[in-house]
Write a protein that holds these residues in place. Sequence first.
Motif, PDB file in Angstrom:
ATOM      1  N   MET A  57      -2.633  11.637   0.168  1.00  9.37           N
ATOM      2  CA  MET A  57      -2.225  10.243   0.380  1.00  9.37           C
ATOM      3  C   MET A  57      -3.476   9.366   0.439  1.00  9.37           C
ATOM      4  O   MET A  57      -4.419   9.647   1.170  1.00  9.37           O
ATOM      5  CB  MET A  57      -1.426  10.131   1.683  1.00  9.37           C
ATOM      6  N   ILE A  58      -3.487   8.301  -0.361  1.00  7.48           N
ATOM      7  CA  ILE A  58      -4.619   7.363  -0.354  1.00  7.48           C
ATOM      8  C   ILE A  58      -4.259   6.138   0.476  1.00  7.48           C
ATOM      9  O   ILE A  58      -4.863   5.853   1.503  1.00  7.48           O
ATOM     10  CB  ILE A  58      -5.003   6.937  -1.790  1.00  7.48           C
ATOM     11  N   CYS A  59      -3.264   5.379   0.022  1.00  6.47           N
ATOM     12  CA  CYS A  59      -2.737   4.244   0.781  1.00  6.47           C
ATOM     13  C   CYS A  59      -1.218   4.345   0.637  1.00  6.47           C
ATOM     14  O   CYS A  59      -0.687   4.060  -0.441  1.00  6.47           O
ATOM     15  CB  CYS A  59      -3.232   2.905   0.220  1.00  6.47           C
ATOM     16  N   ASP A  60      -0.553   4.738   1.678  1.00  2.00           N
ATOM     17  CA  ASP A  60       0.883   4.974   1.674  1.00  2.00           C
ATOM     18  C   ASP A  60       1.629   3.778   1.052  1.00  2.00           C
ATOM     19  O   ASP A  60       1.427   2.660   1.498  1.00  2.00           O
ATOM     20  CB  ASP A  60       1.306   5.185   3.142  1.00  2.00           C
ATOM     21  N   THR A  75       0.613  -0.987   4.630  1.00  2.00           N
ATOM     22  CA  THR A  75       0.262   0.332   4.103  1.00  2.00           C
ATOM     23  C   THR A  75      -0.568   1.054   5.147  1.00  2.00           C
ATOM     24  O   THR A  75      -1.229   0.419   5.977  1.00  2.00           O
ATOM     25  CB  THR A  75      -0.517   0.224   2.777  1.00  2.00           C
ATOM     26  N   ILE A  76      -0.503   2.374   5.096  1.00  6.46           N
ATOM     27  CA  ILE A  76      -1.380   3.179   5.948  1.00  6.46           C
ATOM     28  C   ILE A  76      -2.519   3.672   5.049  1.00  6.46           C
ATOM     29  O   ILE A  76      -2.295   4.434   4.122  1.00  6.46           O
ATOM     30  CB  ILE A  76      -0.639   4.410   6.540  1.00  6.46           C
ATOM     31  N   VAL A  77      -3.713   3.194   5.337  1.00  8.38           N
ATOM     32  CA  VAL A  77      -4.870   3.531   4.507  1.00  8.38           C
ATOM     33  C   VAL A  77      -5.471   4.850   4.999  1.00  8.38           C
ATOM     34  O   VAL A  77      -5.894   4.949   6.153  1.00  8.38           O
ATOM     35  CB  VAL A  77      -5.926   2.404   4.564  1.00  8.38           C
ATOM     36  N   HIS A  78      -5.488   5.851   4.113  1.00 13.07           N
ATOM     37  CA  HIS A  78      -6.031   7.160   4.477  1.00 13.07           C
ATOM     38  C   HIS A  78      -7.407   7.383   3.889  1.00 13.07           C
ATOM     39  O   HIS A  78      -8.091   8.329   4.252  1.00 13.07           O
ATOM     40  CB  HIS A  78      -5.092   8.268   3.996  1.00 13.07           C
ATOM     41  N   ARG A  79      -7.759   6.559   2.926  1.00 10.14           N
ATOM     42  CA  ARG A  79      -9.081   6.715   2.316  1.00 10.14           C
ATOM     43  C   ARG A  79      -9.634   5.322   2.065  1.00 10.14           C
ATOM     44  O   ARG A  79      -8.956   4.473   1.514  1.00 10.14           O
ATOM     45  CB  ARG A  79      -8.948   7.478   1.006  1.00 10.14           C
TER      46      ARG A  79
END
Lengths: 393, 153
Positions: free
Chosen positions: A202-205, B74-78
């Motif tokens: 996942m990068i930006c959901d 959004t949920i930013v994971h990177r």
Amino acid sequence: MRNVYIFGAGMTKFGLYNGIKLSEKSSHELGKEACLKAIDYAGINHNEIEGAFCGTVASQPTCAQMVLSFCGISGIPTYNHENGCASSSSALKHAWESVAHGICDTAIVFGVECWSHLMKTNGAALAGMASPPPGNNLNQDVAGAFGPALLAMVGRAHMDKYGTTVEQFAKVSVKNKRNAVMNPNAQFRKSVTIEEVLNSKMICDPLTKLQCCPNTDGAAAMIIGTGDIARKHTAKPVKIEVITQLSSPYKGLAGDLSGFKCFVDASKQAYNLCGIGPEDLDVVEVHDDFSILEVVAYEDIGLCNRGEGGEFIDKGLSDYGGKVVVSPSGGLLGKGHPMGATGVAQILELFWQLRGECGERQVKDARVGLAHNGGGIGEGFEPGATTITIVSI
Amino acid sequence: MEQTRIKLEENEMWVRENLLKLPETPDESPRLIAGKCESCGDVSFPQKERCGVCSCKNINQIYLSRTAKIYSYTIVHRSVPGYQLPNIVAMLKFKEDDSLLVISQIKNIAPEDVKSGMEVELIIDKLSDNFMTGKKVIGYAFQPTIGDIIRER
């Protein structure tokens, strides 16, 4: 205005060139390779070229002049365009206007980018994260990874408003990466399943890694000219019907992030100027830097009604055997996205498709094509530069 | 939990100047500084010098409501270097103008609890570590207004 035709085309294979995977090459060498291929393809003598127009984002100043010095081209009007990921399509618009208005008869247009080594040094290893240092962009400074985060929010707005699903977005990656397998110039030549797309990191959901374009180096070039000159070199020149280019309008769709007004306006202008409509298109290359943008593009350029983009991909209407083939080259997701080279590379795919030179990825009887290209971030969180190009044969 | 902060420490920097109206008394809350066009009423943030809708030159300074609603998120994971991950980023709408979108981090909530339409309120918080200066970047962020959903991450 005079009619303007494309009659030469050349590109490098897209990939990572700066000592990471392929042999170490500079932007100058990549640009030279593409330009010489285009010149040879056209069968034109390089000293017949009267103007040069280059698009690049991260190269050194006067990149075009450096590239062309290797090709024996100098002493002519030469311009470098920077418009983010729409740099070389913007350069083409300038070249098209120059030939159309009689400023020159023949021009070389190219885009080049060799920047993957920069991504290693600034720590962001994903093209959508191409970012200026802190202090240059407020949205970037507030949000961090701005490109993918923004498109993720566009996707969620689309899901909230129209019920679009993550599976529908993922299908764009499946289609385009499968198309890239058939393109020898593509960076990725491996098909993926919808499960692999959804289960990738996942990068930006809801955007996963396989729905984000990669870091890419590469170059693409074309030769354009008047009808008389083009027909001297080929029996099948491709006509540039129209190119429109806009900055994003203030506040875009007035607080609705589920579409891009810049693309709506630029495509409407283009259709009106050349009398061609979305129903006439056989092949389209869209700016699928993130899967979500392709779904939104179907609606923005009028391939389907607003809110029906998810259904459009679900029903295979953007695939071979559907209504119009979108991103047969593999798109930015599969072919790769060397920012400054992308605009010209999209139009080269249309050129080869219209001439019937695409082998196993050939779109049958393709006569009219459209390229949808966007760069940077402007007003209303829309692309700062939007270019729509329509070509025909 | 620190809700408002006015004076920056030595190792801190504002994300930008002139975006925030800081509280002057304990009763006041921080607000975003926006522009409102005198002739057409369009609201801009950051404040524009000329109206983007009608080209009017008279833009009055206003303060946006302390609360806003999450339009999308959004949920930013990177991310680029310097941001705590996962980082919740949202596009916000204010009651002053439905056409205005403001991007912000959402703090003090678990990623799975964030929803479109949720009401949030302005806080002043750390946004990132500036990898060029080594300083903590301080600016506006938002947190849920519903008390029982607020939690330290």
